[in-house]
Design an enzyme around this catalytic site. Sequence first.
Site, PDB file in Angstrom:
ATOM      1  N   ARG A  23      -2.884  24.615  11.031  1.00  0.00           N
ATOM      2  CA  ARG A  23      -2.697  23.479  10.106  1.00  0.00           C
ATOM      3  C   ARG A  23      -3.723  22.359  10.323  1.00  0.00           C
ATOM      4  O   ARG A  23      -3.418  21.188  10.160  1.00  0.00           O
ATOM      5  CB  ARG A  23      -1.301  22.869  10.250  1.00  0.00           C
ATOM      6  CG  ARG A  23      -0.195  23.693   9.708  1.00  0.00           C
ATOM      7  CD  ARG A  23      -0.276  23.934   8.210  1.00  0.00           C
ATOM      8  NE  ARG A  23       0.857  24.758   7.826  1.00  0.00           N
ATOM      9  CZ  ARG A  23       0.915  26.072   8.006  1.00  0.00           C
ATOM     10  NH1 ARG A  23      -0.131  26.721   8.494  1.00  0.00           N
ATOM     11  NH2 ARG A  23       1.988  26.745   7.681  1.00  0.00           N
ATOM     12  N   SER A  57       6.843  21.497   4.814  1.00  0.00           N
ATOM     13  CA  SER A  57       7.232  21.230   6.199  1.00  0.00           C
ATOM     14  C   SER A  57       6.785  19.825   6.565  1.00  0.00           C
ATOM     15  O   SER A  57       5.618  19.487   6.402  1.00  0.00           O
ATOM     16  CB  SER A  57       6.545  22.210   7.148  1.00  0.00           C
ATOM     17  OG  SER A  57       6.914  23.534   6.861  1.00  0.00           O
ATOM     18  N   GLU A 114       3.215  16.556   9.610  1.00  0.00           N
ATOM     19  CA  GLU A 114       2.177  17.395   9.026  1.00  0.00           C
ATOM     20  C   GLU A 114       1.492  16.730   7.829  1.00  0.00           C
ATOM     21  O   GLU A 114       0.282  16.821   7.694  1.00  0.00           O
ATOM     22  CB  GLU A 114       2.803  18.736   8.641  1.00  0.00           C
ATOM     23  CG  GLU A 114       1.813  19.830   8.425  1.00  0.00           C
ATOM     24  CD  GLU A 114       2.058  20.538   7.128  1.00  0.00           C
ATOM     25  OE1 GLU A 114       1.710  19.986   6.073  1.00  0.00           O
ATOM     26  OE2 GLU A 114       2.609  21.646   7.177  1.00  0.00           O
TER      27      GLU A 114
HETATM   28  N1  EPU Z   1      15.128  27.533  11.186  1.00  0.00           N
HETATM   29  C1  EPU Z   1      16.307  26.894  11.465  1.00  0.00           C
HETATM   30  N2  EPU Z   1      16.862  26.088  10.517  1.00  0.00           N
HETATM   31  C2  EPU Z   1      16.264  25.909   9.308  1.00  0.00           C
HETATM   32  C3  EPU Z   1      15.050  26.556   9.032  1.00  0.00           C
HETATM   33  C4  EPU Z   1      14.487  27.380   9.974  1.00  0.00           C
HETATM   34  O1  EPU Z   1      16.861  27.035  12.522  1.00  0.00           O
HETATM   35  O2  EPU Z   1      16.837  25.149   8.493  1.00  0.00           O
HETATM   36  C5  EPU Z   1      14.533  28.427  12.181  1.00  0.00           C
HETATM   37  C6  EPU Z   1      14.758  29.858  11.807  1.00  0.00           C
HETATM   38  O3  EPU Z   1      15.695  30.397  12.672  1.00  0.00           O
HETATM   39  C7  EPU Z   1      13.434  30.536  12.004  1.00  0.00           C
HETATM   40  C8  EPU Z   1      12.447  29.452  12.349  1.00  0.00           C
HETATM   41  O4  EPU Z   1      13.143  28.204  12.229  1.00  0.00           O
HETATM   42  O5  EPU Z   1      13.469  31.401  13.110  1.00  0.00           O
HETATM   43  C9  EPU Z   1      11.225  29.465  11.478  1.00  0.00           C
HETATM   44  O6  EPU Z   1      11.540  29.191  10.117  1.00  0.00           O
HETATM   45  P1  EPU Z   1      10.617  29.661   8.910  1.00  0.00           P
HETATM   46  O7  EPU Z   1      10.338  31.103   9.030  1.00  0.00           O
HETATM   47  O8  EPU Z   1      11.189  29.168   7.641  1.00  0.00           O
HETATM   48  O9  EPU Z   1       9.212  28.997   9.174  1.00  0.00           O
HETATM   49  P2  EPU Z   1       8.767  27.564   9.669  1.00  0.00           P
HETATM   50  O10 EPU Z   1       8.126  27.728  10.998  1.00  0.00           O
HETATM   51  O11 EPU Z   1       9.857  26.587   9.554  1.00  0.00           O
HETATM   52  C10 EPU Z   1       6.347  27.802   8.733  1.00  0.00           C
HETATM   53  C11 EPU Z   1       5.386  26.902   8.015  1.00  0.00           C
HETATM   54  C12 EPU Z   1       5.644  26.899   6.519  1.00  0.00           C
HETATM   55  C13 EPU Z   1       5.563  28.313   6.018  1.00  0.00           C
HETATM   56  C14 EPU Z   1       6.590  29.176   6.767  1.00  0.00           C
HETATM   57  C15 EPU Z   1       6.524  30.623   6.380  1.00  0.00           C
HETATM   58  C16 EPU Z   1       4.722  25.113   9.489  1.00  0.00           C
HETATM   59  C17 EPU Z   1       4.914  23.687   9.876  1.00  0.00           C
HETATM   60  N3  EPU Z   1       5.511  25.547   8.515  1.00  0.00           N
HETATM   61  O12 EPU Z   1       7.623  27.217   8.595  1.00  0.00           O
HETATM   62  O13 EPU Z   1       4.620  26.141   5.919  1.00  0.00           O
HETATM   63  O14 EPU Z   1       5.818  28.374   4.624  1.00  0.00           O
HETATM   64  O15 EPU Z   1       6.305  29.091   8.189  1.00  0.00           O
HETATM   65  O16 EPU Z   1       5.374  31.204   6.879  1.00  0.00           O
HETATM   66  O17 EPU Z   1       3.863  25.791  10.032  1.00  0.00           O
HETATM   67  C18 EPU Z   1       4.070  23.912   5.364  1.00  0.00           C
HETATM   68  O18 EPU Z   1       3.205  23.981   6.241  1.00  0.00           O
HETATM   69  O19 EPU Z   1       4.240  22.877   4.638  1.00  0.00           O
HETATM   70  C19 EPU Z   1       4.940  25.036   5.162  1.00  0.00           C
HETATM   71  C20 EPU Z   1       5.963  25.027   4.306  1.00  0.00           C
END
Ligand code: EPU
Length: 359
Positions: free
Chosen positions: A170, A247, A351
């Site tokens: 990012r 995010s 972010e």
């Molecule tokens: N989780 C929770 N509660 C929630 C949401 C998620 O506990 O309400 C936990 C889940 O258990 C899961 C973990 O968090 O194991 C990861 O969640 P998710 O797969 O949705 O991915 P993320 O790490 O929250 C990242 C990126 C997103 C991208 C998704 C999918 C960042 C900051 N965010 O989110 O990017 O769409 O992966 O690849 O890197 C963005 O950068 O704006 C963005 C939306």
Amino acid sequence: MEPTELLADTGARIRASVPLAELTTFRVGGPATVAECATTDALVATVRALDAAGVPVLLLAGGSNLLISDDGFDGVVVTIRGDGIRLTENSVIAEAGAVWDTVVAATVEAGFGGLECLSGIPGSAGATPVQNVGAYGVEVAELIERVRLLDRASGEIRWVDPHELGFGYRTSVLKHRDDAVVLAVEYALRADGSSAPLRYGEVAKVLDAAEGQSRPSADVRRTVLRVRAGKGMVLDPIDHDTWSAGSFFTNPVVADAAVERVRAAITAHVGDVTVPTYPATGGVKFSAGWLIERAGFGKGFPGADAVARLSTKHTLALTNRGAASCADLVSLARTVRDGVAERFEIRLEPEPVTVGVRL
Ligand code: EPU
């Protein structure tokens, strides 16, 4: 000199006292003078004229990664709207103002693969290199062939190779500075229409693929759009869970030396649970969404009456329920950041780019 006079020959359309809330996906931000640049030529001429006159400039395209102060911006907001998209035999060249998902859709419809995992991400093509946009196992840096930049100090325009851009998770050398303006980006495509190798379990599972396998790009695009929408990460004007900047915090990388301490803090607060982590250089990447939820800030925090709340579908998105100000969102962000730091000894970093406000 007034902006209208200063920018008379640039091709920009000047509007005074525009509420910036109208131009951001968070739908917050006070007023400013806006110079709308429908073409890349107008954009270049406008930025050059403002820079020569020493007027502060805020560049704005999709407005999906910005948190702007309720006081607005004291200077000129330059909107980037040149949106040409051109396909070659094995790549696509998009002007900075092209709507990102329109670029992805155009490549998939033309039978190419490569960008499909990045379907449904709000914002513009020009923003993708700045913060190395990524989702569902793909980062845009893997596909960027070159970026066309306006160097604001010299006024020079040139295509720059990816190795000069310092891409990381990012981030890139373009983030948090605006001495260069992205004018266009070229992305490599897969001419056979197959997707990038699937690395994200949930998407691979729906497509009945082993991780690392490819599938037709159109099938992957459809799946990613469905998964994203389920998390409130596809813009929908009637769904307040999507009035966000995606995010709000990056996933924190904890240095190796501190990992045991963080794990102990997690165990102390939530017991002996499986903590989702990902490998990262020099440490371990934790999941901000998971930490936020386990720190006691569940989906929809602090509740239905709040004007600023966490998304009811994903704890990592701060959302405006319709009447939130920038100050309301900042206050929620601080509560969440401080709560996570207190319990787990991890400091979450925002972010989105903040304008006129600090957490
Ligand atoms: N989780 C929770 N509660 C929630 C949401 C998620 O506990 O309400 C936990 C889940 O258990 C899961 C973990 O968090 O194991 C990861 O969640 P998710 O797969 O949705 O991915 P993320 O790490 O929250 C990242 C990126 C997103 C991208 C998704 C999918 C960042 C900051 N965010 O989110 O990017 O769409 O992966 O690849 O890197 C963005 O950068 O704006 C963005 C939306």
